[in-house]
Design a protein around this motif. Sequence first.
Motif, PDB file in Angstrom:
ATOM      1  N   TYR A 127      48.425 -34.441  27.726  1.00 10.56           N
ATOM      2  CA  TYR A 127      47.164 -33.518  27.502  1.00 10.56           C
ATOM      3  C   TYR A 127      46.012 -34.416  26.956  1.00 10.56           C
ATOM      4  O   TYR A 127      44.982 -33.933  27.445  1.00 10.56           O
ATOM      5  CB  TYR A 127      47.624 -32.222  26.457  1.00 10.56           C
TER       6      TYR A 127
ATOM      7  N   ARG B 219      44.678 -35.645  30.212  1.00  8.37           N
ATOM      8  CA  ARG B 219      44.135 -34.706  30.968  1.00  8.37           C
ATOM      9  C   ARG B 219      42.630 -34.204  30.550  1.00  8.37           C
ATOM     10  O   ARG B 219      41.804 -34.047  31.356  1.00  8.37           O
ATOM     11  CB  ARG B 219      44.830 -33.081  30.923  1.00  8.37           C
TER      12      ARG B 219
ATOM     13  N   LEU C  66      49.743 -27.068  34.997  1.00  4.58           N
ATOM     14  CA  LEU C  66      49.679 -27.982  33.792  1.00  4.58           C
ATOM     15  C   LEU C  66      49.503 -27.144  32.644  1.00  4.58           C
ATOM     16  O   LEU C  66      50.056 -27.378  31.559  1.00  4.58           O
ATOM     17  CB  LEU C  66      48.366 -28.964  34.028  1.00  4.58           C
ATOM     18  N   ILE C  67      48.612 -26.304  32.673  1.00  3.88           N
ATOM     19  CA  ILE C  67      48.264 -25.325  31.213  1.00  3.88           C
ATOM     20  C   ILE C  67      49.638 -24.679  30.761  1.00  3.88           C
ATOM     21  O   ILE C  67      50.160 -24.649  29.676  1.00  3.88           O
ATOM     22  CB  ILE C  67      47.174 -24.371  31.654  1.00  3.88           C
TER      23      ILE C  67
ATOM     24  N   SER D 132      52.400 -27.100  29.611  1.00  6.43           N
ATOM     25  CA  SER D 132      51.818 -27.695  28.483  1.00  6.43           C
ATOM     26  C   SER D 132      52.109 -26.675  27.135  1.00  6.43           C
ATOM     27  O   SER D 132      52.941 -26.791  26.251  1.00  6.43           O
ATOM     28  CB  SER D 132      50.535 -27.913  28.421  1.00  6.43           C
ATOM     29  N   ILE D 133      51.627 -25.214  27.395  1.00  3.33           N
ATOM     30  CA  ILE D 133      51.851 -24.261  26.346  1.00  3.33           C
ATOM     31  C   ILE D 133      53.276 -23.966  26.142  1.00  3.33           C
ATOM     32  O   ILE D 133      53.957 -24.195  25.101  1.00  3.33           O
ATOM     33  CB  ILE D 133      51.022 -23.135  26.539  1.00  3.33           C
TER      34      ILE D 133
ATOM     35  N   LYS E 165      55.853 -26.512  24.381  1.00  2.56           N
ATOM     36  CA  LYS E 165      55.652 -26.703  23.017  1.00  2.56           C
ATOM     37  C   LYS E 165      56.369 -25.417  22.124  1.00  2.56           C
ATOM     38  O   LYS E 165      56.881 -25.386  21.310  1.00  2.56           O
ATOM     39  CB  LYS E 165      54.289 -26.551  22.458  1.00  2.56           C
TER      40      LYS E 165
ATOM     41  N   PHE F 261      39.949 -19.734  26.981  1.00  5.79           N
ATOM     42  CA  PHE F 261      40.189 -20.679  28.015  1.00  5.79           C
ATOM     43  C   PHE F 261      40.034 -20.321  29.628  1.00  5.79           C
ATOM     44  O   PHE F 261      39.462 -20.962  30.528  1.00  5.79           O
ATOM     45  CB  PHE F 261      41.597 -21.139  27.737  1.00  5.79           C
TER      46      PHE F 261
HETATM   47  N1  URA Z   1      46.416 -25.293  25.369  1.00  7.53           N
HETATM   48  C1  URA Z   1      47.575 -26.309  25.603  1.00  7.53           C
HETATM   49  O1  URA Z   1      48.340 -26.491  24.597  1.00  7.53           O
HETATM   50  N2  URA Z   1      47.561 -26.963  26.765  1.00  7.53           N
HETATM   51  C2  URA Z   1      46.982 -26.671  27.816  1.00  7.53           C
HETATM   52  O2  URA Z   1      46.910 -27.124  28.857  1.00  7.53           O
HETATM   53  C3  URA Z   1      45.856 -25.758  27.432  1.00  7.53           C
HETATM   54  C4  URA Z   1      45.576 -25.313  26.455  1.00  7.53           C
END
Ligand code: URA
Length: 435
Positions: free
Chosen positions: A165, A168, A179-180, A183-184, A187, A207
């Motif tokens: 991230y 990026r 990718l977004i 990524s979210i 987690k 966003f």
């Molecule tokens: N929040 C995130 O955790 N990852 C992203 O790629 C965008 C927003």
Amino acid sequence: MNAVDIICKKRDGKELSEAEIEFFIKAYLSGEIPDYQASALLMAIYFRHMSEEETFNLTKVMLHSGDIVDLSDIHGIKVDKHSTGGVGDKVTLIVAPIAASCGIPIAKMSGRGLGFTGGTIDKLESIPGFKTTLEPADFHRQVNEIGIAVIGQSGHIAPADKKLYALRDVTATVENLSLIASSIMSKKLAAGSDAILLDVKCGKGAFMKSEEDAKALAELMCKIGSSQGKKTAAIISDMSEPLGHAIGNSLEVIEAIELLKGNIKGDLLKLCLNISAAMIYLGGGASGVEEGFALAENAISSGRALQKLAEMIEYQGGNKLVIDDYSLFPKAEIYSEIKAESSGYIESIDAEYIGLASQHSGAGRASKDDEIDHSAGIRLLAKRGDKLEPSDTIAIVYSSDEKKLKQACDEVLKAYTISDCEPKAEPLIRTMIGL
Ligand code: URA
């Protein structure tokens, strides 16, 4: 297998296998693959996209790159909630105690704010004494005893995402759906809950600027959650203007308390009831969202949700007297009232400008090590659709620094667009997915 072949394959628009994705991400995390090759792959993904299968595999590798929280000793179906971020978004402070007071265990890890959006942990830390770090055993015990705990994220969740991230961010490759979403979700899935409710925002302060993009992101994230065996649902809501009337840490906690006291109606209440309803449903506390909605309303009107928030504050070392005495919160040294410059209707309030104004008043940070002022922020006294006369007060800005106050006031004024015609009402909740 080598990095160049993998970059080449994606550059040419071909689908990467699970083994290739795993090889690349692991080698990048260990430092064997340098930033310049990872940047090249990210840019290839940005232009060539990833299939759903590739996105699931990327999420899986990032999810397993660090700790996976084990919440199995907490009784019941644990429901997590994630917001893609917004301005004035104090929803977790409201829905977590509502859902917990309806019997849904909330073992939540939240983040800090960066840029123009705020973070739940910063808001909670405006409560005197409130601890946002707990040992895992204490975190689990608290949820088993009172049904709720909200703490900061551990540093070992999805480290591959953290590294990617950051890359990026400086290679203009953030804005890619796969990718977004990966990524979210890497987690969220690592945080260990059984079900996940996603609050995906769209509009100027979000966003995802368009509803279509927000819907596509929400659908993909729901599919990723399901592919990992977690019940995942989403609500898409508007973030063109700030949520509620308060922006800034202690100001937002006070607004959340007021809502739980039953003193706030309107959009914030509507969104919180819908999100709580979905969480109660996902946690098995209701047979559908409608029943969950009624339970959530009752949790507020009976005072049980407010009581649950007070319990959480007390358990986490905070002063629960803040619930009835707002003077116990940190107090801004200076404030300024902003007056309308002309008459007319408020056509829009740009959430991004307000978010920046709040950040510049001292309530937010530009980089992650900045100190924040918990008392700073903005109260919006007039919102979209309200009719104004010149000299009506539209907002109050709080700060502890004259220069910051002035900059924030200028930005708040810029955020308002006044028109002669009453604007058409826009729905707050756009779509629900998986509910
Ligand atoms: N929040 C995130 O955790 N990852 C992203 O790629 C965008 C927003």
